[in-house]
Structures are given as C-alpha cells and as structure tokens.
Write an enzyme that holds these catalytic residues in place. Structure first.
Site, PDB file in Angstrom:
ATOM      1  NE  ARG A   1      22.051 -44.311  41.975  1.00  0.00           N
ATOM      2  CZ  ARG A   1      21.459 -43.439  41.142  1.00  0.00           C
ATOM      3  NH1 ARG A   1      22.017 -43.128  40.000  1.00  0.00           N
ATOM      4  NH2 ARG A   1      20.285 -42.915  41.474  1.00  0.00           N
TER       5      ARG A   1
ATOM      6  CE1 TYR B   1      36.368 -65.139  39.503  1.00  0.00           C
ATOM      7  CE2 TYR B   1      35.102 -63.251  38.755  1.00  0.00           C
ATOM      8  CZ  TYR B   1      35.292 -64.289  39.637  1.00  0.00           C
ATOM      9  OH  TYR B   1      34.411 -64.477  40.666  1.00  0.00           O
TER      10      TYR B   1
ATOM     11  CG  ASP C   1      40.883 -58.037  35.412  1.00  0.00           C
ATOM     12  OD1 ASP C   1      41.685 -57.750  36.319  1.00  0.00           O
ATOM     13  OD2 ASP C   1      39.767 -58.560  35.615  1.00  0.00           O
TER      14      ASP C   1
ATOM     15  CE  LYS D   1      39.553 -61.282  44.214  1.00  0.00           C
ATOM     16  NZ  LYS D   1      38.954 -61.031  42.941  1.00  0.00           N
TER      17      LYS D   1
HETATM   18  N1  LCS Z   1      38.850 -59.895  37.560  1.00  0.00           N
HETATM   19  C1  LCS Z   1      39.674 -60.830  38.063  1.00  0.00           C
HETATM   20  C2  LCS Z   1      40.989 -61.104  37.400  1.00  0.00           C
HETATM   21  C3  LCS Z   1      39.300 -61.540  39.201  1.00  0.00           C
HETATM   22  O1  LCS Z   1      40.132 -62.451  39.685  1.00  0.00           O
HETATM   23  C4  LCS Z   1      38.039 -61.276  39.792  1.00  0.00           C
HETATM   24  C5  LCS Z   1      37.563 -62.024  40.976  1.00  0.00           C
HETATM   25  C6  LCS Z   1      37.223 -60.301  39.233  1.00  0.00           C
HETATM   26  C7  LCS Z   1      37.664 -59.615  38.112  1.00  0.00           C
HETATM   27  C8  LCS Z   1      35.895 -59.946  39.815  1.00  0.00           C
HETATM   28  O2  LCS Z   1      36.108 -59.203  40.970  1.00  0.00           O
HETATM   29  P1  LCS Z   1      35.082 -59.167  42.204  1.00  0.00           P
HETATM   30  O3  LCS Z   1      33.750 -58.787  41.636  1.00  0.00           O
HETATM   31  O4  LCS Z   1      35.064 -60.514  42.823  1.00  0.00           O
HETATM   32  O5  LCS Z   1      35.666 -58.098  43.073  1.00  0.00           O
HETATM   33  N2  LCS Z   1      38.300 -63.181  41.238  1.00  0.00           N
HETATM   34  C9  LCS Z   1      38.057 -64.063  42.147  1.00  0.00           C
HETATM   35  C10 LCS Z   1      38.846 -65.212  42.322  1.00  0.00           C
HETATM   36  O6  LCS Z   1      39.779 -65.553  41.621  1.00  0.00           O
HETATM   37  N3  LCS Z   1      38.403 -65.883  43.360  1.00  0.00           N
HETATM   38  O7  LCS Z   1      37.284 -65.280  43.902  1.00  0.00           O
HETATM   39  C11 LCS Z   1      36.972 -64.102  43.149  1.00  0.00           C
END
Ligand code: LCS
Length: 404
Positions: free
Chosen positions: A64, A117, A189, A214
């Site tokens: 951790r 998001y 972001d 992503k």
């Molecule tokens: N920031 C952005 C711009 C995102 O698109 C997402 C997730 C996150 C943060 C959060 O990331 P995660 O915890 O899911 O790794 N976006 C998603 C979307 O557009 N569709 O499903 C998840």
C-alpha cells in the site's frame, strides 16, 4: 543487470512509453518487468524495518506504501506527462478523490467545470458538500464566469478537456492565466486525450489525472487511475489520502497498464484516424442532427486541435435526428459496436450519457451543464473503420425506414 535505460533521457514520447522508468529484473534479466505480486517486503532485521519506516533508508515496506511494479508505471507516466512524479490508484475515481481531498479541507472552495464525468460531479456536488467543501460549477470555456466564481477561500480549479461526455474543450492557456493570477492549483483530468495528444504540464497545469482504465491501458481489462505532478505534490498525496484512504493500484493491474503503454502512441493515432472518419461520416448523414467532435471545422474548439491538443481523440458525441426513442432504437440496432460505458478500448463502445455515465446528474443539472438528454457518445475503436461505419450505417438506415 544494466542500468542503461535509467540513465538515459529519452527524447520522444513513443520511446518513453516503452522504456522510461523501467524497473526490469535484476535477478534473471527478463525483458518484461516481473509482477511483484506481494503484499509485504521482508526486512533483514528489525533495524532495517525501523529505518525504512523512518524514511532513513530506501526500499519497500508494504504494497500500500509502494511496490516495484507499480513504481515502474508511476515513473513511466511521469515521463510521459513531463512531470517529476506520479501516483497510481485503484481507479480513476480513486485518483480524483485522493487528489482533490489532499488539497482541500473544510471551509475551502473549488471551482469545477459544470460538465464532468458523472461520478466526479457527484463526488464534488454531494460528498464534498457534506464535508463542508464548497464548489462553484462553471462553464469552463467562459473566463469571466470562472473569475467571478473565485473567492478568498478558493483553492483550486478542477476540469476535464475535452469534457466527458459533450466534447466541449477548455483553453489551457486561459485556465493557466486565471489560476496564476489568483494563485490557484490546477487539477486537470486528461483521460480523453492521453499524454500522446495533450501534455497539460506544458501549460502550467499542476496535477494531471487519468482514468487509466481508458486509453492508457487500452484493452478493457483493468480499472485504475493515475495522478502526475511535482515530486512535492505527489509525495503529499501519497503520504495523506493515498496511504490513509488506501485506493492503491494492484501490481497486476500496474503491469497490464505498463504493457498497454508500450502501444499507446500507435493505438491513439489509429483511434484518431478512425474517429476523424466516423465524425465526418456522421456529420454529413441525413439522420444525424448534430456531431460534437473537436476535429470538425464547425466545433468551437477546432482551433485548439493542432495546438494544445495534437489531434482530436477517439471519442465523438452526436444526436440522431428524431426523438429519444429513435436514439434508443438506433443503439439497439447496432450489431458490432457494443453498448457499454467506458472508452479508449480496442472495441468501439457506444453509450447514452443521460441514462448511463451521467445519470448521477439530475435532468436539471445536465441541462445546466450542457449535456443533452438525447446525446449519444461513441468511443471509436481500433476495428477497420469501414466496419465501424458499416455498422452505424445499417443502424441509421433502420431509422430512415421507420421514418419513411
Ligand atoms: N475521469 C473521466 C474523464 C472518466 O471518463 C472516468 C470514467 C473517470 C474519471 C473515473 O475513472 P474510473 O474510476 O472509472 O477508472 N469514465 C467512464 C465513462 O465514461 N464510462 O464509464 C466510466
């Protein structure tokens, strides 16, 4: 083991994505860095353990607090984002929450983009409000609105560009100017662009977050996050919200993402090639009402493409010509494109933000953020572009047959 790579300053992003920060394998010399799938590390004696806890001796303690496989990814991402350091998280939301909370306390105020998001919006709008951290949600393309929202308690500006899901883009020079003038921290972001297309540190952005789920990983098999920034900021996050809230990345996931990064630049270029063609196809289609893609000449941020953002990326938003039921019918008609949230994968993924990723917003909040109820978001994959367009075409034709 040779340390040649660590000593070499790699010039180009493509090379950094493969070599930077390599931990390697001192024991056996394997090309691929081993997955250090361990929770803890053995000390030679009590004194060594005490020294490591006291920070008087390097070396790992407990996963951790740090892990060699995770460290390789952190070093590589710092190199790709031109920052001193990076911290890896168990999800993009782990990165967003830990980064913001490390820099905000009760009574503080942040300026955030109204369109974010969905879970980032929910975190700030609901949980932060409960914790006594105030937020103003603004149109991030409107400098006057941003400046008007700043007060004496404002600590930071948080935004995405391009914005998930409507592809509105912020001008990084403008945000940087405002932040410097008011001595605010900037947290961006960069998920939609990846460092291949946009390197916010060149514009003075302080902390750069990715949902590594992503493009960075790119294969739809990991949920993870990253934050890149100065050594001081990253140490602060690691020693507070990462260590004590504990949203750490697993060594196995770090290994998969480091593997994904080796092909990041070629994947992203192909995503862009395909998305440019899909956006052009949708833009001229009689059954499509509107297309939102920064690569199109009529997009308000088209001038930023080729400047702040190298290319326009792989995500497109659009609206079909018709009622909400027509959008649903179109999506249900698709045969190859998957109806799924997430983005940046090899597979083309299509989703409906109002009922899926942006359902944490109320309809009123979506309207205020410029997220239309009929918006469809497509993450253009790496399939042959003719197959992607062919699938969209047969589904759009079904709408026309109905309308005729
Ligand atoms: N920031 C952005 C711009 C995102 O698109 C997402 C997730 C996150 C943060 C959060 O990331 P995660 O915890 O899911 O790794 N976006 C998603 C979307 O557009 N569709 O499903 C998840």
């Amino acid at each position: 083991m040779s340390n040649r790579n660590q000593k070499h300053q790699f010039q180009h992003l493509e090379t950094k994505a493969i070599h930077a920060g390599r931990v390697g394998d001192p024991s056996f010399g394997s090309l691929a860095t081993p997955i250090h799938q361990t929770s803890t590390f053995v000390f030679d004696n009590v004194q060594q353990g005490a020294n490591r806890f006291a920070g008087e001796e390097g070396g790992f303690i407990y996963s951790r607090l740090g892990n060699p496989t995770v460290m390789e990814l952190e070093q590589r991402m710092a190199a790709l984002e031109n920052t001193e350091a990076a911290a890896a998280f168990g999800s993009g939301m782990g990165a967003v929450s830990a980064t913001l909370l490390a820099n905000l306390k009760k009574g503080d105020h942040l300026v955030a983009s109204a369109a974010l998001y969905g879970c980032s919006f929910a975190l700030i709008n609901h949980k932060f409000a409960e914790l006594g951290i105030e937020a103003s949600f603004v149109d991030i393309t409107n400098s006057a609105e941003i400046e008007a929202a700043i007060n004496e308690n404002t600590k930071l500006i948080f935004f995405e560009t391009p914005i998930n899901p409507n592809l509105v883009c912020a001008d990084l020079n403008e945000i940087s100017r405002i932040a410097k003038q008011h001595q605010l921290l900037t947290v961006i972001d960069n998920t939609f662009m990846s460092p291949v297309l946009q390197q916010p540190s060149d514009y003075g952005m302080d902390l750069i977050i990715h949902s590594a789920t992503k493009y960075l990983n790119g294969h739809g098999d990991v949920v993870a996050g990253i934050c890149c920034g100065s050594a001081e900021q990253i140490e602060h996050i690691k020693m507070t919200t990462l260590k004590d809230m504990g949203a750490v990345m697993s060594p196995n996931d770090a290994w998969l993402i480091s593997r994904g990064l080796k092909t990041l630049s070629v994947r992203v270029e192909r995503h862009c090639d395909n998305a440019e063609k899909v956006a052009g196809y949708l833009d001229q289609h009689a059954s499509v009402k509107a297309v939102y893609y920064p690569g199109l000449k009529h997009h308000p941020a088209n001038h930023l493409v080729g400047n702040q953002m190298k290319r326009a990326g792989g995500v497109i938003a659009f609206e079909v010509d018709g009622a909400f039921e027509d959008a649903v019918r179109f999506m249900n008609q698709l045969k190859m494109c998957h109806i799924a949230v997430s983005l940046g994968d090899a597979e083309t993924l299509i989703q409906h933000p109002a009922s899926m990723t942006h359902s944490p917003y109320t309809p009123e909040e979506r309207a205020a953020a410029g997220i239309s109820e009929s918006l469809i978001r497509i993450s253009v994959g790496l399939e042959h572009v003719d197959d992607i367009i062919g699938d969209l075409e047969q589904a759009l034709q079904a709408l026309r047959i109905k309308a005729a």
